[in-house]
Design an enzyme around this catalytic site. Sequence first.
Site: not given
Ligand code: NDP
Length: 462
Positions: A43, A48, A51, A181, A185, A439, A444
């Site tokens: 983080c 986080c 980022k 996510y 982002e 407001h 709101e």
């Molecule tokens: P996520 O789990 O959010 O998303 C993973 C993405 O990768 C999904 O769209 C998934 O597709 C895709 N995917 C998974 N496997 C493959 C593959 N083999 N080939 C192609 N695409 C694939 O993971 P992130 O890496 O974005 O983030 C990790 C974690 O970090 C998040 O789950 C979150 O908990 C945390 N995080 C939180 C943030 C916040 O609170 N603002 C910011 C950044 C991270 P599909 O949907 O089809 O499974």
Amino acid sequence: MSEFDYDLFVIGGGSGGVRAARIAAQHGAKVALAEEYRYGGTCVIRGCVPKKLLVYASQFSEAFEDAVGFGWSGLEGATFDWATLIANKDREIGRLEGAYLANLERAGVAAIRSRATLESPHRVFLEAEDRSVTAKTILIATGGRPNIDPRLPGVEHVITSNEVFHLETLPERVVVTGGGYIAVEFAGILNGLGVETTLLYRGEEILRGFDDDLRTALHAEMERKGVKIVCGDVFEKIEKTDAGLLGHTAAGHVLAADQILFAIGRSPNTNGLGLECAGVTTDVHGAIVVDEWSRTSVPSIYAVGDVTNRINLTPVAIREGHAFADTVFGGRPVNVDHETVASAVFSQPELGTVGLTEVEARAAFQIVDVYKTNFRPMLHTLSGREERMLMKLVVDGETDRVLGVHVMGHGAAEMVQVLGILLKKGATKADFDATVAVHPTAAEELVTMRMAPERYVREAAE
Ligand code: NDP
């Protein structure tokens, strides 16, 4: 004299581990913590916090454009310097890392810079010091690591969120792959900084698991801002050429880029941790299996945060670490409520979400009322920007209880923090209606949705 070197040994100096170590020490425990990389964990060091700093940086390009409608001029030729941003970001991250370490030491925790692995239910090996130590209780808080697909030809040319924060120069063209996510982002950050950005996602629509209206609305706004989004496709091969990287996709497209950023999820960081030596059970994803007290299959070993793959968010890891320390060392059993956790996506525009999506609510409740508003926020009346804001309330039509709130637009993350309290307290739509608006704000709209809802009645199962 205790038979152990420490009452508690924590492996991992991220958000969850540091909180647990500090609170346990405050409860009087003799605590050590080992971190192999940098204090603060994902983080603070490469997640986080940096980022969000990059998100702020990337928003100035639009702010300069928007300013014109408010009478400003002279901002046209503004230039951006990546090296300055990264240097300033690194200085801030260094400061935060120092604060994490200072807080640990102030609490009396022995902070050890080493990789630590388990040797038995009470023994940890410290690689950097080539020695073992014993502890009555061990806490594993090693977090997660970004996934890549090791079988993909050319995968050695891609970067992940670990490397993107340290690029020496800002690439001109980036393909981000993933639809979660991190992908959305970073697509927003890069696009805002002037990078030609493509998002490649394997599914039908980005952000699976979020409310469908939010997903489609964000998709449209991101494209309007200039991000090219390609859904339903994946990389099959990455090729490095003199002209940059070429990403060949399953559908036969070739995407050219200077960097390809993989954001396809994260896995629990359990490899080589010695879990088998101690007998700690993991699930099929490699996550450590824990009970509601964060206790593993071995009574002396606990685990918190992303390594347990419950809800992978920093504040949840912190809660879990704190609850563990209070329970085991404070004589005050606390377990963490993982229900109705609000979260934000720092996409552009931003998302805030808490509670059930419409789809989840309609599957679980007999009658569901959906209130939706989609409008151009005041900021964009004079700026002239075509950017919409979306707000949606999902309500139990029988009890009037608000089951979910989903917001897209400026300030969504700040709103949803407070909305989280309301949903935890079981607020009803009538409570929202009874609240006088502030407001002029965008928020709101949340308390002035007087329209007839879209009502969905679940059909009786045959
Ligand atoms: P996520 O789990 O959010 O998303 C993973 C993405 O990768 C999904 O769209 C998934 O597709 C895709 N995917 C998974 N496997 C493959 C593959 N083999 N080939 C192609 N695409 C694939 O993971 P992130 O890496 O974005 O983030 C990790 C974690 O970090 C998040 O789950 C979150 O908990 C945390 N995080 C939180 C943030 C916040 O609170 N603002 C910011 C950044 C991270 P599909 O949907 O089809 O499974």
